[in-house]
Design a protein around this motif. Structure first.
Motif, PDB file in Angstrom:
ATOM      1  N   ILE A   1      44.089  36.338  45.586  1.00 23.26           N
ATOM      2  CA  ILE A   1      43.214  37.246  46.332  1.00 23.26           C
ATOM      3  C   ILE A   1      43.161  36.833  47.795  1.00 23.26           C
ATOM      4  O   ILE A   1      42.987  35.655  48.111  1.00 23.26           O
ATOM      5  CB  ILE A   1      41.796  37.209  45.748  1.00 23.26           C
ATOM      6  CG1 ILE A   1      41.806  37.746  44.326  1.00 23.26           C
ATOM      7  CG2 ILE A   1      40.827  37.990  46.592  1.00 23.26           C
ATOM      8  CD1 ILE A   1      40.546  37.448  43.566  1.00 23.26           C
TER       9      ILE A   1
ATOM     10  N   TRP B   1      37.731  43.206  45.484  1.00 21.23           N
ATOM     11  CA  TRP B   1      38.618  42.999  44.342  1.00 21.23           C
ATOM     12  C   TRP B   1      37.877  43.015  43.004  1.00 21.23           C
ATOM     13  O   TRP B   1      38.476  43.216  41.957  1.00 21.23           O
ATOM     14  CB  TRP B   1      39.406  41.700  44.478  1.00 21.23           C
ATOM     15  CG  TRP B   1      38.569  40.464  44.339  1.00 21.23           C
ATOM     16  CD1 TRP B   1      38.287  39.807  43.171  1.00 21.23           C
ATOM     17  CD2 TRP B   1      37.910  39.743  45.370  1.00 21.23           C
ATOM     18  NE1 TRP B   1      37.482  38.718  43.435  1.00 21.23           N
ATOM     19  CE2 TRP B   1      37.242  38.659  44.779  1.00 21.23           C
ATOM     20  CE3 TRP B   1      37.820  39.907  46.755  1.00 21.23           C
ATOM     21  CZ2 TRP B   1      36.491  37.747  45.510  1.00 21.23           C
ATOM     22  CZ3 TRP B   1      37.074  39.001  47.474  1.00 21.23           C
ATOM     23  CH2 TRP B   1      36.425  37.934  46.866  1.00 21.23           C
TER      24      TRP B   1
ATOM     25  N   ASN C   1      34.717  48.096  40.483  1.00 21.45           N
ATOM     26  CA  ASN C   1      35.332  49.028  39.533  1.00 21.45           C
ATOM     27  C   ASN C   1      36.094  50.148  40.227  1.00 21.45           C
ATOM     28  O   ASN C   1      36.968  50.768  39.621  1.00 21.45           O
ATOM     29  CB  ASN C   1      34.276  49.640  38.621  1.00 21.45           C
ATOM     30  CG  ASN C   1      33.746  48.647  37.621  1.00 21.45           C
ATOM     31  OD1 ASN C   1      34.400  47.667  37.286  1.00 21.45           O
ATOM     32  ND2 ASN C   1      32.545  48.873  37.139  1.00 21.45           N
TER      33      ASN C   1
ATOM     34  N   TYR D   1      37.879  49.704  43.054  1.00 17.70           N
ATOM     35  CA  TYR D   1      39.038  49.177  43.760  1.00 17.70           C
ATOM     36  C   TYR D   1      40.312  49.673  43.067  1.00 17.70           C
ATOM     37  O   TYR D   1      40.374  49.768  41.841  1.00 17.70           O
ATOM     38  CB  TYR D   1      38.997  47.644  43.802  1.00 17.70           C
ATOM     39  CG  TYR D   1      40.112  47.047  44.602  1.00 17.70           C
ATOM     40  CD1 TYR D   1      40.236  47.313  45.963  1.00 17.70           C
ATOM     41  CD2 TYR D   1      41.074  46.245  44.016  1.00 17.70           C
ATOM     42  CE1 TYR D   1      41.277  46.789  46.712  1.00 17.70           C
ATOM     43  CE2 TYR D   1      42.121  45.705  44.754  1.00 17.70           C
ATOM     44  CZ  TYR D   1      42.205  45.985  46.102  1.00 17.70           C
ATOM     45  OH  TYR D   1      43.243  45.464  46.842  1.00 17.70           O
ATOM     46  N   LYS D   2      41.315  50.003  43.838  1.00 19.13           N
ATOM     47  CA  LYS D   2      42.531  50.663  43.349  1.00 19.13           C
ATOM     48  C   LYS D   2      43.178  49.957  42.154  1.00 19.13           C
ATOM     49  O   LYS D   2      43.748  50.616  41.292  1.00 19.13           O
ATOM     50  CB  LYS D   2      43.545  50.819  44.476  1.00 19.13           C
ATOM     51  CG  LYS D   2      44.066  49.476  44.996  1.00 19.13           C
ATOM     52  CD  LYS D   2      45.059  49.643  46.104  1.00 19.13           C
ATOM     53  CE  LYS D   2      45.522  48.256  46.541  1.00 19.13           C
ATOM     54  NZ  LYS D   2      46.587  48.321  47.484  1.00 19.13           N
ATOM     55  N   ASP D   3      43.090  48.651  42.077  1.00 18.54           N
ATOM     56  CA  ASP D   3      43.712  47.915  40.975  1.00 18.54           C
ATOM     57  C   ASP D   3      42.830  47.881  39.725  1.00 18.54           C
ATOM     58  O   ASP D   3      43.286  47.448  38.671  1.00 18.54           O
ATOM     59  CB  ASP D   3      44.025  46.480  41.400  1.00 18.54           C
ATOM     60  CG  ASP D   3      45.089  46.419  42.483  1.00 18.54           C
ATOM     61  OD1 ASP D   3      45.824  47.414  42.670  1.00 18.54           O
ATOM     62  OD2 ASP D   3      45.175  45.376  43.159  1.00 18.54           O
ATOM     63  N   ASN D   4      41.572  48.313  39.841  1.00 15.72           N
ATOM     64  CA  ASN D   4      40.632  48.218  38.728  1.00 15.72           C
ATOM     65  C   ASN D   4      40.203  49.557  38.155  1.00 15.72           C
ATOM     66  O   ASN D   4      39.752  49.618  37.013  1.00 15.72           O
ATOM     67  CB  ASN D   4      39.355  47.481  39.175  1.00 15.72           C
ATOM     68  CG  ASN D   4      39.646  46.105  39.723  1.00 15.72           C
ATOM     69  OD1 ASN D   4      40.646  45.488  39.395  1.00 15.72           O
ATOM     70  ND2 ASN D   4      38.760  45.621  40.565  1.00 15.72           N
TER      71      ASN D   4
ATOM     72  N   THR E   1      39.691  53.035  36.416  1.00  8.24           N
ATOM     73  CA  THR E   1      40.286  53.719  35.267  1.00  8.24           C
ATOM     74  C   THR E   1      40.372  55.207  35.573  1.00  8.24           C
ATOM     75  O   THR E   1      39.632  55.724  36.407  1.00  8.24           O
ATOM     76  CB  THR E   1      39.435  53.513  34.002  1.00  8.24           C
ATOM     77  OG1 THR E   1      38.150  54.128  34.208  1.00  8.24           O
ATOM     78  CG2 THR E   1      39.272  52.031  33.672  1.00  8.24           C
TER      79      THR E   1
ATOM     80  N   ALA F   1      39.840  56.279  44.174  1.00  5.19           N
ATOM     81  CA  ALA F   1      40.285  54.879  44.189  1.00  5.19           C
ATOM     82  C   ALA F   1      40.197  54.308  45.602  1.00  5.19           C
ATOM     83  O   ALA F   1      40.643  54.921  46.568  1.00  5.19           O
ATOM     84  CB  ALA F   1      41.713  54.774  43.663  1.00  5.19           C
TER      85      ALA F   1
ATOM     86  N   GLU G   1      40.794  51.243  48.511  1.00  3.13           N
ATOM     87  CA  GLU G   1      41.721  50.178  48.899  1.00  3.13           C
ATOM     88  C   GLU G   1      40.991  49.005  49.546  1.00  3.13           C
ATOM     89  O   GLU G   1      41.617  48.084  50.046  1.00  3.13           O
ATOM     90  CB  GLU G   1      42.777  50.746  49.845  1.00  3.13           C
ATOM     91  CG  GLU G   1      43.652  51.783  49.183  1.00  3.13           C
ATOM     92  CD  GLU G   1      44.682  52.390  50.119  1.00  3.13           C
ATOM     93  OE1 GLU G   1      44.932  51.810  51.199  1.00  3.13           O
ATOM     94  OE2 GLU G   1      45.221  53.447  49.769  1.00  3.13           O
TER      95      GLU G   1
ATOM     96  N   SER H   1      40.347  48.366  54.625  1.00  2.00           N
ATOM     97  CA  SER H   1      41.596  49.123  54.690  1.00  2.00           C
ATOM     98  C   SER H   1      41.485  50.195  55.769  1.00  2.00           C
ATOM     99  O   SER H   1      40.400  50.485  56.269  1.00  2.00           O
ATOM    100  CB  SER H   1      41.895  49.779  53.337  1.00  2.00           C
ATOM    101  OG  SER H   1      40.972  50.808  53.073  1.00  2.00           O
TER     102      SER H   1
ATOM    103  N   SER I   1      33.595  37.267  41.453  1.00  4.69           N
ATOM    104  CA  SER I   1      33.730  38.161  40.298  1.00  4.69           C
ATOM    105  C   SER I   1      32.680  37.832  39.245  1.00  4.69           C
ATOM    106  O   SER I   1      32.093  38.723  38.630  1.00  4.69           O
ATOM    107  CB  SER I   1      35.126  38.058  39.697  1.00  4.69           C
ATOM    108  OG  SER I   1      36.083  38.556  40.598  1.00  4.69           O
TER     109      SER I   1
END
Length: 147
Positions: A2, A16, A19, A21-24, A26, A45, A47, A51, A127
């Motif tokens: 990270i 990061w 929920n 965040y683009k990587d998390n 659903t 979503a 970034e 960003s 987290s």
């Protein structure tokens, strides 16, 4: 790994761990949120606050002018609010609406930990802090842990 400097919002939220965040995110969360706030699922979503796009959501309290906390931190040339000589201020006021779903009430705690132990050390526990906000309890005088 990270990039805590890039993925820590000016207000102290850990992008990061979010929920949205683009990587998390659903597909279900994106769809439900899109319907609720009038966006497409693809726009939901995030970034990260730093960003180019910034926060994906309309900020009703600012009249659509973006995040006042981010603007304030940028105007002062700071990385986050913990570096400010007037921390904490009204920009960090806890919110009631959505506090069961959004971790915004952890901002002052996160910023206080950043000030106390530094950004990189805080990033190791960020987290878990967010998980504790929703699922656990904090014990006075102890760093938070999930156990």
């Amino acid at each position: 790994m990270i990039d805590a400097k890039k993925l820590t919002a000016p207000c102290g939220l850990a992008c990061w761990a979010c929920n949205y965040y683009k990587d998390n995110i659903t597909a279900e969360l994106a769809e439900n949120t899109a319907v609720m706030i009038g966006m497409t699922a693809e726009e939901v979503a995030c970034e990260g606050c730093r960003s180019e796009r910034g926060c994906a959501f309309e900020m009703p309290l600012t009249g659509g002018k973006g995040c006042v906390t981010k603007k304030c931190v940028e105007d002062k040339g700071l990385h986050n609010c913990s570096e400010c000589n007037v921390f904490p201020c009204e920009n960090l006021m806890p919110v009631v609406d959505g506090s069961d779903r959004a971790p915004h009430n952890t901002k002052i705690y996160n910023l206080s930990r950043i000030k106390l132990i530094g950004l990189e050390e805080w990033a190791k526990e960020a987290s878990m802090i967010q998980q504790k906000y929703f699922k656990g309890k904090f014990v006075y005088g102890q760093a938070p842990s999930l156990s």
